[in-house]
Every structure is written in C-alpha cells, then in structure tokens.
Design a protein around this motif. Structure first.
Motif, short mmCIF file in Angstrom:
data_model
loop_
_atom_site.label_atom_id
_atom_site.label_comp_id
_atom_site.label_asym_id
_atom_site.label_seq_id
_atom_site.Cartn_x
_atom_site.Cartn_y
_atom_site.Cartn_z
N CYS A 115 0.90 -1.36 -0.09
CA CYS A 115 0.03 -0.03 0.02
C CYS A 115 0.88 1.49 -0.07
O CYS A 115 0.55 2.19 -0.14
CB CYS A 115 -0.87 -0.14 1.30
N VAL A 116 2.10 1.27 0.41
CA VAL A 116 2.97 2.28 0.62
C VAL A 116 3.10 3.30 -0.77
O VAL A 116 2.72 4.43 -0.61
CB VAL A 116 4.40 1.90 0.76
N PRO A 117 2.99 2.57 -1.99
CA PRO A 117 3.30 3.62 -3.09
C PRO A 117 1.95 4.22 -3.55
O PRO A 117 2.05 5.21 -4.33
CB PRO A 117 3.73 2.72 -4.03
N GLY A 135 11.79 1.55 0.73
CA GLY A 135 12.41 2.26 1.72
C GLY A 135 11.56 3.11 2.37
O GLY A 135 10.36 3.30 2.51
N ALA A 136 12.29 4.14 3.37
CA ALA A 136 11.69 4.95 4.36
C ALA A 136 12.16 6.20 4.37
O ALA A 136 13.46 6.39 4.88
CB ALA A 136 11.45 4.26 5.64
N ASP A 154 6.19 10.46 0.44
CA ASP A 154 6.84 10.37 2.10
C ASP A 154 6.53 8.92 2.23
O ASP A 154 5.24 8.51 2.70
CB ASP A 154 6.44 11.51 2.90
N GLN A 155 7.57 8.14 2.51
CA GLN A 155 7.36 6.83 3.16
C GLN A 155 8.15 6.66 4.35
O GLN A 155 9.35 6.93 4.57
CB GLN A 155 8.13 5.69 2.15
N GLY A 156 7.51 5.91 5.48
CA GLY A 156 8.16 5.82 6.81
C GLY A 156 7.10 5.34 7.62
O GLY A 156 6.10 5.12 7.53
N PRO A 157 7.60 5.24 9.00
CA PRO A 157 9.01 5.41 9.40
C PRO A 157 9.98 4.40 9.25
O PRO A 157 11.27 4.77 9.70
CB PRO A 157 8.63 5.96 11.01
N LEU A 158 9.73 2.97 8.91
CA LEU A 158 10.75 2.31 9.00
C LEU A 158 10.77 1.53 7.54
O LEU A 158 9.99 1.41 6.89
CB LEU A 158 9.87 1.01 9.84
N ASN A 159 12.07 1.38 7.19
CA ASN A 159 12.55 0.69 5.95
C ASN A 159 12.03 -0.67 6.23
O ASN A 159 12.07 -1.41 7.08
CB ASN A 159 14.11 0.65 5.74
#
Length: 327
Positions: free
Chosen positions: A10-12, A102-103, A124-129
C-alpha cells in the motif's frame, strides 16, 4: 500476515482528493521509472522464493515424505531502499528517493521531454525501512525411485482488506526435484561418507491489489498485479551424525517480475497533486540472476525435523523451519 502485506503493497499508492492533473509521462520512460521503484520488491521476493527447498542432500526413500512449515527472512540491502532518478533517462532530482521498500521523504522529481518539463513529488514513506521481509510457506517432499525426490510448496490464496477502499490477495505455489548423484559413481559412491545431490525448483508468486479512489469524480481507480517467477538450481552436500545433519549448497538463482495493470494510466502522487504515467498493460522487469551459497543445520527428534540455514547472495536469506519427516 495482513500487516506485512499492507506495509509492502500500500505504500506507493497515495491519492489525494484534490488532484492537479499533469501531462502524461510517455510509456517507455514511465516503464523505466516504475521499474526502478518496484523492482527491489520483486527481486527480494524472488530471493526468498528460491530458498527453503532443502535441509539435506539425501532424498527420501521410496514412499518417504516430509511436510515442513518454512519461514524465509529476506535481508534487503540498503542500496535497494533508495534509487536515484538521475540515473533514469529524462528524469532529474536533487536527491535520491525511496523505492517501495524504503523509508524517507519522497524527493521532488522533474521529467523533461522534447523541451517540456513537469514536476511531481514522490510519496513520503516511513517511518521504517522494509529491510527484513518474512515469507512463510508450506513445503512437502515425496520419495520416488532411483534416489529421487519430488518437492512441492504452497501458500493458499489469501484475501485481505487494505483499509481504505482497496482489496488485495496473494498466492504461491512451486515444484522441485532432488536427485542423488553418488549412486552413479560405481564403487566410489558407496565409499564416500557424505550425500551429494542436484536440486532444482521453480516457484510462482502472485499478488494483486486494487485501489478505489474515495472521490468518484476522479478516475484514479487502479487494479494492479505483480507476479514473480523464481527458479533455482543447486549442488548440495550433507553429512549426518546421530541427530544432526550439516548441509551446504552452491547454486544459481533467477527471478523475473511481471507488473500488470488493467488500465494504461498509473497515478502516483501526494500533497494535493498527482502524476499520470501512460504505461503498457504488462511490463516485465529485468531478470535477477546470481550465484548463491548457503550453509545449514538440521536436528532430527524422532520424526520431527528442525532446520536453520543462511544463504549468501545479493539478497541474503535466513531460513528456519519445523516439520515432520519420515524415511
């Protein structure tokens, strides 16, 4: 399991209710950009899928079998957590930006073609890689004639709710074979106090997810699937002493990732803007081919077998498993 899938998939896909339409990026450039962003996920899955096939070089006897629950933990190198848009034709940026794994804060990217430029922000991706990816599966082996074993692996289709109007699913299956080599060496084969086999396996991993935009006036719905085909061929040696079996292998890994979408437009955006990329309905990312070595130890407690091993490769993998093994 559900939390892991949401984290990875879901991140991207971040959509805004206030979309500023930008000119489309042409197909070839969009494909190159999305490959840089998504391929570390496919490559890491490929590395995980090529592990956990064996815990000894000795095939089961005729009718012997095992059923093992295996967990492959994939270690993603730091270089695969970011990519540099400046390395992709017609894209530029003042900094690197996170891949899907990535984060960090997404960078501002400029796309230039035929003298025209557009600028967009990566998520913006995070907080953890996502530098450690667990991949569970069920493995089984069955002994055949001529010191040959056929192996299977399976993860049933798992459907999940992505929590913001989207749905997804994953499934996995694979088939492999292991064959004893020392039986073909007259006299010397029986005298060598080790087991030596060749092993090969192919695994197919399918994942799909769809995003439904909360604003029906915006046509940003996406149906996406990513398939990973992973193949490995290995030479395995092992030695059993009482309850312990030490084993090692050297071999070759190959994996190919295919990215599919039901529409020719892919939207990626944040902070009130989005970028539209016109892409092929199917993209095949560059094949990941590499040599690998691994070492491991198996403990037999009656019919219970416990294993642990580590694979050294571009994407190192640590494997643990427990199961039932007979003959």
């Amino acid at each position: 399991m559900k939390k892991l899938l949401l984290l990875l998939l879901c991140v991207p896909l971040i959509f805004s209710g206030q979309v500023q339409q930008l000119d489309a990026i042409i197909q070839d450039d969009a494909s190159n950009f999305l490959e840089a962003y998504f391929s570390p996920l496919g490559q890491s899955f490929g590395a995980g899928l090529n592990n956990g096939w064996y815990n000894t070089a000795k095939p089961h006897k005729l009718g012997g079998f095992d059923v093992t629950l295996t967990l492959n933990a994939i270690h993603v190198p730091s270089t695969m957590l970011v990519f540099d848009p400046n390395d992709i034709d017609n894209f530029s940026s003042n900094s690197t930006t996170p891949t899907i794994l990535g984060a960090a804060e997404g960078s501002e990217i400029t796309y230039t073609n035929n003298g025209n430029s557009i600028t967009f922000d990566m998520p913006d991706q995070g907080p953890l890689n996502k530098s450690l990816i667990p991949m569970p599966m069920i493995n089984a082996g069955l002994g055949l004639v001529k010191e040959t074993e056929i192996d299977f692996r399976y993860l049933p289709t798992y459907d999940f709710d992505m929590g913001f109007g989207g749905k997804g699913s994953v499934e996995l299956w694979g088939i492999g074979i292991k064959h004893d080599l020392l039986q073909w060496i007259p006299l010397a084969g029986d005298a060598i106090p080790i087991s030596l086999s060749v092993q090969a396996g192919h695994t197919k991993f399918n994942t799909s997810f769809s995003i439904e935009n909360p604003d029906p006036s915006l046509s940003l719905n996406q149906d996406i699937s990513m398939d990973v085909n992973a193949t490995t061929v290995n030479l395995i040696v092992s030695k059993k002493l009482l309850m312990l079996t030490a084993y090692a292998g050297i071999g070759y890994n190959s994996s190919v990732t295919t990215f599919n979408t039901e529409t020719e437009s892919f939207y990626l955006g944040i902070n009130g803007s989005s970028i539209q990329m016109n892409i092929p309905l199917e993209m095949t990312f560059e094949s990941q081919n590499e040599m690998r070595t691994n070492i491991g130890l198996r403990v037999n407690l009656a019919v219970i077998a416990i294993q642990a091993n580590h694979t050294f490769s571009k994407y190192p993998v640590t494997t643990v498993g427990v199961g039932i093994s007979v003959r």
